[in-house]
Design an enzyme around this catalytic site. Sequence first.
Site, PDB file in Angstrom:
ATOM      1  N   ASP A 113      24.521  -5.468  13.480  1.00  0.00           N
ATOM      2  CA  ASP A 113      24.204  -5.985  15.161  1.00  0.00           C
ATOM      3  C   ASP A 113      25.545  -7.103  14.728  1.00  0.00           C
ATOM      4  O   ASP A 113      26.648  -6.483  13.800  1.00  0.00           O
ATOM      5  CB  ASP A 113      23.092  -6.794  15.177  1.00  0.00           C
ATOM      6  CG  ASP A 113      22.876  -7.908  16.235  1.00  0.00           C
ATOM      7  OD1 ASP A 113      23.303  -7.322  17.901  1.00  0.00           O
ATOM      8  OD2 ASP A 113      23.620  -8.897  16.397  1.00  0.00           O
ATOM      9  N   TYR A 214      28.690 -14.998  21.647  1.00  0.00           N
ATOM     10  CA  TYR A 214      29.161 -13.560  23.080  1.00  0.00           C
ATOM     11  C   TYR A 214      30.602 -14.602  23.617  1.00  0.00           C
ATOM     12  O   TYR A 214      31.227 -13.914  24.215  1.00  0.00           O
ATOM     13  CB  TYR A 214      27.641 -13.948  23.440  1.00  0.00           C
ATOM     14  CG  TYR A 214      26.806 -13.361  22.681  1.00  0.00           C
ATOM     15  CD1 TYR A 214      27.306 -11.566  22.718  1.00  0.00           C
ATOM     16  CD2 TYR A 214      25.538 -13.749  21.807  1.00  0.00           C
ATOM     17  CE1 TYR A 214      26.172 -10.592  22.187  1.00  0.00           C
ATOM     18  CE2 TYR A 214      24.912 -12.841  21.275  1.00  0.00           C
ATOM     19  CZ  TYR A 214      25.109 -11.172  21.444  1.00  0.00           C
ATOM     20  OH  TYR A 214      23.956 -10.441  20.136  1.00  0.00           O
ATOM     21  N   HIS A 278      16.923  -1.123  17.534  1.00  0.00           N
ATOM     22  CA  HIS A 278      18.100  -2.124  17.111  1.00  0.00           C
ATOM     23  C   HIS A 278      17.615  -2.480  15.893  1.00  0.00           C
ATOM     24  O   HIS A 278      18.536  -2.082  15.222  1.00  0.00           O
ATOM     25  CB  HIS A 278      18.626  -2.803  18.236  1.00  0.00           C
ATOM     26  CG  HIS A 278      19.676  -3.636  18.131  1.00  0.00           C
ATOM     27  ND1 HIS A 278      20.580  -2.885  17.782  1.00  0.00           N
ATOM     28  CD2 HIS A 278      20.103  -5.260  16.989  1.00  0.00           C
ATOM     29  CE1 HIS A 278      22.299  -3.848  17.732  1.00  0.00           C
ATOM     30  NE2 HIS A 278      21.256  -5.015  16.876  1.00  0.00           N
TER      31      HIS A 278
END
Length: 310
Positions: A113, A214, A278
Amino acid sequence: MNDEALALTPDLLLRERQLVVNGVRLHLVEAGPEDGPLVLLLHGFPEFWRAWERQLGPLARAGFRVVAPDLRGYNLSEKPPGVDAYRVGALQEDVAALIRALGHARARVVGHDWGGIVAWALALRQPEVVERLVILNAPHPAAFRRVARKPAQWRRSWYIFFFQLPWLPERLLPSFGRWALRGTNPRAYTEEERRRYQEAWARPGAATAMINYYRAMLRPRGRRGPEAPTGAGTPPPIRVPTLVLWGERDVALLPELAGGLERWVPGVQVVRFPGASHWVMRDEPVRVNNLLLKFLSDQAGPDFVPSSDP
């Protein structure tokens, strides 16, 4: 902070400490012989070093010096203020500085990730410090640009835009984190592990720091616009031995992001996990560990396992 001992399992004793690298204090755990080949395990969002609980023991017992840091902003690591502190360039420099602080010139780097995004950036910007590279469900920057405009990827990336809002994402992080940590294996995360994650998210400043990763993705930087993980234009080829492990039931990333990587990573090996999410290293830890052990060993050749890409 002096080194401390932490027992992960009855037969595995971890060394726990903190180091100041690149101007930031990072907390880390370490296992295995101190003179073994260095393997760095870089976690993603919304995890911390315990993302690698299933991998630390097998790698350490195989003779690797395994180090799993909390990335800046996470858990017990320092949480610098401001969005700019979480740009990919700073994160990548943290890892390069950590390798040097541990007394090594190079390391075998494994990233999942966000840890994988940082690992890609490290291999592109400072390939001399990367001996081998393993990526788990993290897109190469050029591959992501290739599919980022597809509506199917937009729908999966909705949370990135939500995280640009002030204060509300921090407020909802515990609920979002519990929703996000959903593997396809019912044993991917125990209730005790989920409790530890909630403790990490609740540390002062942690929620904002984690979400700032982010925000930094889309925040303009002067006239250059949002920062790309490796800068503008076509990235240079990655020529270190590279293995990509990809859980195809990823709710955030399209499976095609693991395809066609040979254009930017000559000789890359891609192994797909059709039944994994994921959180591939939690859903299928035995298979992931076997692949890691073989690929990270000195004896592994470039064709140690056939690519599952067509």
